[in-house]
Design a protein around this motif. Structure first.
Motif, short mmCIF file in Angstrom:
data_model
loop_
_atom_site.label_atom_id
_atom_site.label_comp_id
_atom_site.label_asym_id
_atom_site.label_seq_id
_atom_site.Cartn_x
_atom_site.Cartn_y
_atom_site.Cartn_z
N ALA A 147 0.83 -1.22 0.00
CA ALA A 147 0.00 0.00 0.00
C ALA A 147 0.86 1.26 0.00
O ALA A 147 0.60 2.19 -0.77
CB ALA A 147 -0.91 -0.01 1.22
N GLY A 183 4.19 1.79 -0.81
CA GLY A 183 5.00 2.00 -2.02
C GLY A 183 4.15 2.34 -3.23
O GLY A 183 4.51 3.20 -4.03
N ARG A 207 9.38 -7.37 -5.12
CA ARG A 207 10.07 -8.68 -5.22
C ARG A 207 9.12 -9.81 -5.60
O ARG A 207 9.53 -10.78 -6.27
CB ARG A 207 10.76 -9.04 -3.89
CG ARG A 207 9.81 -9.20 -2.73
CD ARG A 207 10.52 -9.52 -1.43
NE ARG A 207 11.01 -10.90 -1.40
CZ ARG A 207 11.62 -11.44 -0.34
NH1 ARG A 207 11.84 -10.70 0.74
NH2 ARG A 207 12.03 -12.70 -0.35
N ALA A 244 1.71 -7.20 4.10
CA ALA A 244 0.75 -6.63 5.06
C ALA A 244 -0.42 -5.92 4.40
O ALA A 244 -1.28 -5.37 5.11
CB ALA A 244 1.48 -5.64 5.97
N SER A 259 10.81 -8.27 -9.14
CA SER A 259 12.06 -7.50 -9.29
C SER A 259 12.63 -7.13 -7.93
O SER A 259 12.53 -5.98 -7.49
CB SER A 259 11.78 -6.23 -10.10
OG SER A 259 11.26 -6.53 -11.37
N PRO A 260 13.21 -8.10 -7.23
CA PRO A 260 13.73 -7.81 -5.89
C PRO A 260 14.92 -6.85 -5.91
O PRO A 260 15.79 -6.97 -6.77
CB PRO A 260 14.15 -9.18 -5.36
CG PRO A 260 14.36 -10.02 -6.58
CD PRO A 260 13.41 -9.49 -7.62
N ASP A 310 8.47 -2.52 4.43
CA ASP A 310 7.87 -2.98 5.68
C ASP A 310 8.73 -4.04 6.39
O ASP A 310 9.84 -3.73 6.82
CB ASP A 310 6.45 -3.48 5.40
CG ASP A 310 5.52 -3.35 6.61
OD1 ASP A 310 4.85 -4.35 6.93
OD2 ASP A 310 5.53 -2.29 7.24
N LEU A 319 17.08 -3.91 3.10
CA LEU A 319 17.49 -2.89 2.11
C LEU A 319 18.40 -1.84 2.74
O LEU A 319 19.24 -1.25 2.06
CB LEU A 319 16.27 -2.22 1.48
CG LEU A 319 15.62 -3.03 0.35
CD1 LEU A 319 14.83 -4.21 0.89
CD2 LEU A 319 14.71 -2.14 -0.48
N VAL A 352 -6.24 -13.16 10.99
CA VAL A 352 -7.62 -12.68 11.01
C VAL A 352 -8.53 -13.88 10.74
O VAL A 352 -8.14 -14.81 10.03
CB VAL A 352 -7.86 -11.58 9.96
CG1 VAL A 352 -6.93 -10.39 10.18
CG2 VAL A 352 -7.74 -12.11 8.55
N TYR A 386 -10.30 -6.59 17.54
CA TYR A 386 -11.06 -5.65 16.71
C TYR A 386 -11.87 -6.44 15.69
O TYR A 386 -11.56 -7.62 15.41
CB TYR A 386 -10.13 -4.66 16.01
CG TYR A 386 -9.12 -5.30 15.10
CD1 TYR A 386 -7.89 -5.73 15.58
CD2 TYR A 386 -9.40 -5.49 13.75
CE1 TYR A 386 -6.96 -6.36 14.75
CE2 TYR A 386 -8.49 -6.10 12.90
CZ TYR A 386 -7.26 -6.54 13.42
OH TYR A 386 -6.35 -7.16 12.59
N GLN A 434 1.32 -10.06 8.15
CA GLN A 434 2.43 -9.62 9.00
C GLN A 434 2.26 -8.22 9.55
O GLN A 434 1.88 -7.30 8.83
CB GLN A 434 3.73 -9.59 8.17
CG GLN A 434 4.30 -10.92 7.91
CD GLN A 434 5.35 -10.91 6.82
OE1 GLN A 434 5.79 -11.97 6.43
NE2 GLN A 434 5.73 -9.76 6.29
N TYR A 435 2.56 -8.07 10.80
CA TYR A 435 2.74 -6.76 11.42
C TYR A 435 4.24 -6.47 11.45
O TYR A 435 5.03 -7.36 11.80
CB TYR A 435 2.29 -6.79 12.87
CG TYR A 435 0.85 -6.48 13.19
CD1 TYR A 435 0.46 -6.28 14.52
CD2 TYR A 435 -0.13 -6.39 12.21
CE1 TYR A 435 -0.86 -5.99 14.86
CE2 TYR A 435 -1.44 -6.09 12.54
CZ TYR A 435 -1.80 -5.89 13.87
OH TYR A 435 -3.10 -5.61 14.20
N ALA A 484 2.23 -1.25 11.51
CA ALA A 484 1.06 -2.12 11.68
C ALA A 484 -0.23 -1.35 11.95
O ALA A 484 -1.15 -1.87 12.58
CB ALA A 484 1.31 -3.15 12.78
#
Ligand SMILES: Cc1cc2nc3c(=O)[nH]c(=O)nc-3n(C[C@H](O)[C@H](O)[C@H](O)COP(=O)(O)OP(=O)(O)OC[C@H]3O[C@@H](n4cnc5c(N)ncnc54)[C@H](O)[C@@H]3O)c2cc1C
Length: 387
Positions: free
Chosen positions: A14, A16, A35, A44, A171-172, A203, A209, A226, A254, A313-314, A340
C-alpha cells in the motif's frame, strides 16, 4: 550500464504503491520495484478490509486521519470508484482497561472531532448484538469506515501506472548504494538503476534494504491472524446494523460488520508470534483462532463459528509510531513504514513520502516519525505496542 530515473520506490504494498502514484502524478520518472507478484499475500496489504478511523490516542494522529479521509476521497474521485464504506466505530473500554479512554477523548476534543460516550446500556439499546461487562465505557465515532486492502492497493497501482509510473513485479532489490556524486544506485536481478532518491517501503524487509547503508531499525515482525465467522443471522451484522469495534484492553481485539460477504471478520491486535518474514508459515493457527472465538462468544455471541483464517504480517516499531523520513546520514534514502496501522493512511503517507523525496514542504510535522527519535535509537526504550 545503469538505467537513470528520478526516483525508485522499493516495495509495492500500500505505501510503495501510493508513493509511486504520487511521484508519477507530479510528472516524475519513477520506477517501482516489487520482489513478488503485484497483489501477493506475503506482506501486510492483502485481504479484504482495513479500518479507517479518527479515534486515536494523540491529537497528531487524529489530525493525520483528517488528511487520510481527504486523500481517500481524492483517490475515489481520480479512480472513479468507491473505496470508503462508512459504518461508524465503537471503541470499547472494559473496567480497568489497559488502554486509557482519556487519551482518545482528549485527542478528539483537541482536534474538534465529534463522538459520543455510551455506557453498557446505551450500547445495548443501539446494538443489542453486543454483550458487554458491567462498567464498560464505549466511544462511538460516526465517521469510522472500512477501506479495501487488496483492492485499494491495486487501485493505487493502477493510478500510478495511469500517471506513467513503471511498476516492475518479481524484481527484488538486491543492494542499495549511495553514490559519491549524489543519488543512489539500486541493484536488482535485472540490472542497476540510478536515481536522485530511493524510497524504501519494504515494511517487514526494510532492514534488508538498509543493511547496505549500515543501518538497522529495531523492528519486530509478528505473524498475525484474522478470522472470518459465519453468523447465524447475517442481517444483524450488516454494515447498517453493526459498527466497527475495537476492544481496548490487553489482549486487544477488533472486528468488522459483514463486508462483501455474509461473514464477520475479527482478529487480535499484536496476538501473533515474532517471525522471520522469509521463513514464516501461511498456515492457520488453531490456538490463536480459539482465543479470538472465545472473546467473540462472550462479547458478540451471535457472530457464529469460524469459517476461515488468514495470516498477515505486522511490522512493529517499539513505540508503534509510523516511520517517515530520510535515513540520517544517508539523506537520498527515505523510509516509509506503517508500524502495523498504516493502511488507513496509505494515500496520505504516499503523498508525504513524495514530498520528502522531492524536497517539498510537508502538510504536517513529521518530527514524531523521524528515524532518529528515541523510540528507534534508544536501546533502553521500553516497547509498547498497545495504544
Ligand atoms: C492483520 C492486519 C490487520 C491490519 N489492520 C489494519 C487496519 O485496520 N487499519 C490500518 O490502518 N492498518 C492495518 N494494518 C496495517 C497495514 O495493513 C500495514 O501498515 C500496511 O499494509 C503496510 O503497507 P506496506 O506497503 O508498508 O507493507 P507491505 O504491504 O508489506 O509492502 C512491503 C512490500 O515490500 C516488498 N519487498 C520487500 N523486500 C523487497 C525487496 N528486496 N525488493 C522489492 N520489494 C520488496 C514486499 O514484497 C511487499 O510487497 C493491518 C495489518 C495486518 C497484518
Amino acid at each position: 550500464m545503469s538505467e537513470r530515473v528520478d526516483y525508485v520506490v522499493a516495495g509495492l504494498g500500500a505505501l510503495g504503491s501510493a508513493t509511486c502514484m504520487e511521484l508519477a502524478r507530479r510528472g516524475h520518472r519513477v520506477v517501482g520495484l516489487e520482489r513478488f507478484e503485484l497483489g501477493h499475500s506475503h506482506g501486510a496489504s492483502h485481504d479484504t478490509s482495513r479500518i479507517l478511523r479518527h479515534s486515536y490516542h494523540t491529537p497528531g494522529y487524529v489530525r493525520l486521519t483528517q488528511q487520510a479521509y481527504v486523500d481517500w476521497a481524492r483517490l475515489e474521485r481520480d479512480a472513479g470508484t468507491e473505496l470508503v464504506t462508512v459504518v461508524g466505530g465503537l471503541d470499547l473500554f472494559p473496567p480497568g482497561a489497559a488502554i486509557s479512554p482519556l487519551d482518545y477523548t482528549t485527542s478528539l476534543d483537541e482536534v474538534g472531532i465529534r463522538y459520543e460516550v455510551l455506557d453498557r446500556a446505551g450500547v445495548a439499546q443501539r446494538w443489542p448484538q453486543f454483550s458487554l461487562p458491567e462498567g464498560t465505557l464505549a466511544l462511538f465515532q460516526a465517521d469510522a469506515g472500512i477501506v479495501p486492502a487488496g483492492r485499494g492497493t491495486r487501485v493505487m497501482q493502477e493510478q500510478a501506472r495511469r500517471h506513467g509510473a513503471d511498476l516492475r513485479e518479481l524484481s527484488p532489490v538486491l543492494a542499495v548504494q549511495e553514490l559519491d556524486a549524489g543519488g543512489v544506485e539500486v541493484t536488482t536481478s535485472a540490472g542497476a538503476l540510478r536515481c536522485e532518491r530511493l524510497v524504501v517501503c519494504a515494511d517487514a524487509w526494510a532492514n534488508d534494504l538498509l543493511r547496505g547503508l549500515g543501518v538497522s531499525l529495531p523492528l519486530e515482525v509478528t505473524l498475525e491472524q484474522v478470522t472470518y465467522f459465519r453468523p447465524e443471522r447475517p442481517a444483524d451484522f450488516a454494515p447498517d446494523r453493526l459498527p466497527l469495534w475495537i476492544w481496548m484492553d490487553d489482549p486487544s481485539f477488533y472486528g468488522f460488520p459483514c463486508y462483501g460477504e455474509a461473514t464477520v471478520k475479527a482478529a487480535q491486535d499484536c496476538g501473533g508470534p515474532v517471525v522471520d518474514p522469509d521463513r514464516r508459515t501461511a498456515d492457520r493457527d488453531a490456538a490463536m483462532e480459539a482465543v479470538l472465538a472465545g472473546h467473540l462468544a462472550r462479547m458478540l455471541p451471535g457472530s457464529g463459528a469460524p469459517v476461515r483464517s488468514l495470516r498477515c504480517q505486522y511490522t512493529l516499531t517499539p513505540d508503534r509510531d509510523l516511520v517517515l523520513g530520510p535515513v540520517p546520514g544517508h539523506e537520498p534514502v527515505v523510509v516509509g513504514l506503517g508500524a502495523a496501522h498504516g493502511f488507513k493512511f496509505a494515500p496520505t503517507l504516499g503523498r508525504l513520502l513524495a514530498d520528502v523525496a522531492v524536497g517539498d514542504r510537508t502538510s504536517c510535522d513529521l518530527t514524531p516519525f523521524r528515524l532518529d527519535r528515541p523510540g528507534l535509537t534508544d536501546p533502553a526504550y521500553q516497547a509498547h505496542w498497545l495504544v
